[in-house]
Design an enzyme around this catalytic site. Sequence first.
Site, short mmCIF file in Angstrom:
data_model
loop_
_atom_site.label_atom_id
_atom_site.label_comp_id
_atom_site.label_asym_id
_atom_site.label_seq_id
_atom_site.Cartn_x
_atom_site.Cartn_y
_atom_site.Cartn_z
N ASP A 43 -3.77 8.69 -3.29
CA ASP A 43 -2.77 8.20 -2.34
C ASP A 43 -2.64 6.69 -2.45
O ASP A 43 -3.63 5.97 -2.29
CB ASP A 43 -3.19 8.58 -0.90
CG ASP A 43 -2.20 8.08 0.13
OD1 ASP A 43 -1.27 8.83 0.47
OD2 ASP A 43 -2.35 6.93 0.61
N TYR A 48 0.29 -1.35 -0.52
CA TYR A 48 -1.08 -1.59 -0.97
C TYR A 48 -1.14 -2.49 -2.20
O TYR A 48 -2.21 -2.96 -2.56
CB TYR A 48 -1.78 -0.27 -1.32
CG TYR A 48 -1.84 0.75 -0.22
CD1 TYR A 48 -1.54 0.43 1.11
CD2 TYR A 48 -2.20 2.07 -0.49
CE1 TYR A 48 -1.59 1.39 2.11
CE2 TYR A 48 -2.26 3.02 0.50
CZ TYR A 48 -1.95 2.69 1.80
OH TYR A 48 -1.99 3.64 2.77
N ASN A 135 3.28 8.06 9.78
CA ASN A 135 3.16 7.33 11.06
C ASN A 135 4.26 7.63 12.05
O ASN A 135 4.57 6.80 12.91
CB ASN A 135 3.05 5.83 10.79
CG ASN A 135 1.79 5.47 10.05
OD1 ASN A 135 0.70 5.86 10.44
ND2 ASN A 135 1.94 4.76 8.93
N GLN A 156 2.08 11.82 7.37
CA GLN A 156 0.74 11.24 7.23
C GLN A 156 0.50 10.29 8.40
O GLN A 156 1.24 9.33 8.59
CB GLN A 156 0.65 10.49 5.90
CG GLN A 156 -0.75 10.02 5.55
CD GLN A 156 -0.76 9.23 4.26
OE1 GLN A 156 -0.94 8.01 4.28
NE2 GLN A 156 -0.56 9.90 3.14
#
Length: 266
Positions: A43, A48, A135, A156
């Site tokens: 993931d 990120y 979210n 998620q």
Amino acid sequence: MEYITLNNGVRMPMVGLGTWNVRGEQGKRCIVEALSLGYRLIDTAQMYDNEDIVGAAVRQSSLSRQEVFITTKLYRPSASYEKAKAGIEQSLRALGTDYIDLLLIHEPYANALEMYEALKEAYKAGKARAIGISNFGAKEYAAFLRGCGVVPAVNQVESHVYYPQLALKEQLRQTGTQMQSWASFTEGRKNIFAEPVLNQIGTKYGKTSAQVALRYLIQNGIAVIPKSVHRERMAQNLAVFDFTMQPEDMEEIGRLNGDRSLFGWY
């Protein structure tokens, strides 16, 4: 590894590796090691800033691309239809792949439905095998569902023993969306590894508190993506399919639920 079948027939591993804050050459080595241990879901997210090392790790592993399930997410810089289209191409280039297994909208942005049109186009074009969201709380999910056209395969969200969000999980189940947990170990917001209830139950089954925490979510039908960069812990996080907790143990863990986010979400 156990798999869950998403609403479009795609099979997704129940346990994956989270890569938040995993970067650089050392991060790539950790992902390669995870794949060698048996992880088949990685993931990542544009937020990120590590899609490149995820793609490089998959190529460096001995696995074919078809054996690895890659999830990534579009965030605020892609919050329009045109920007989301460009963002999808950006992720494909960074990952070095011609398709993404699961493509998500990272947060409930005001333009989420507009972004989702680009995700649906990518899905139809074979650039994404499944699409979804991240979210989205109960109200945001319900509102999104009224206008999205394609039921999200996955939502998620934050989910752990202190805030499992089982009511949201049931809402998602009823409408065909799989819930997946981030922060299964609370990301340090609480010392879940020292939780007496989890350690006591772990002793009963010969498991660690971390394995009990993951098993609680999995037994509730919630997929998980715990993050670790340590080989022993990565291996432990996979070893959660060889035991089933009794109802009384599940109930005891359920009493840890504080019914509030540890991150200020929802």
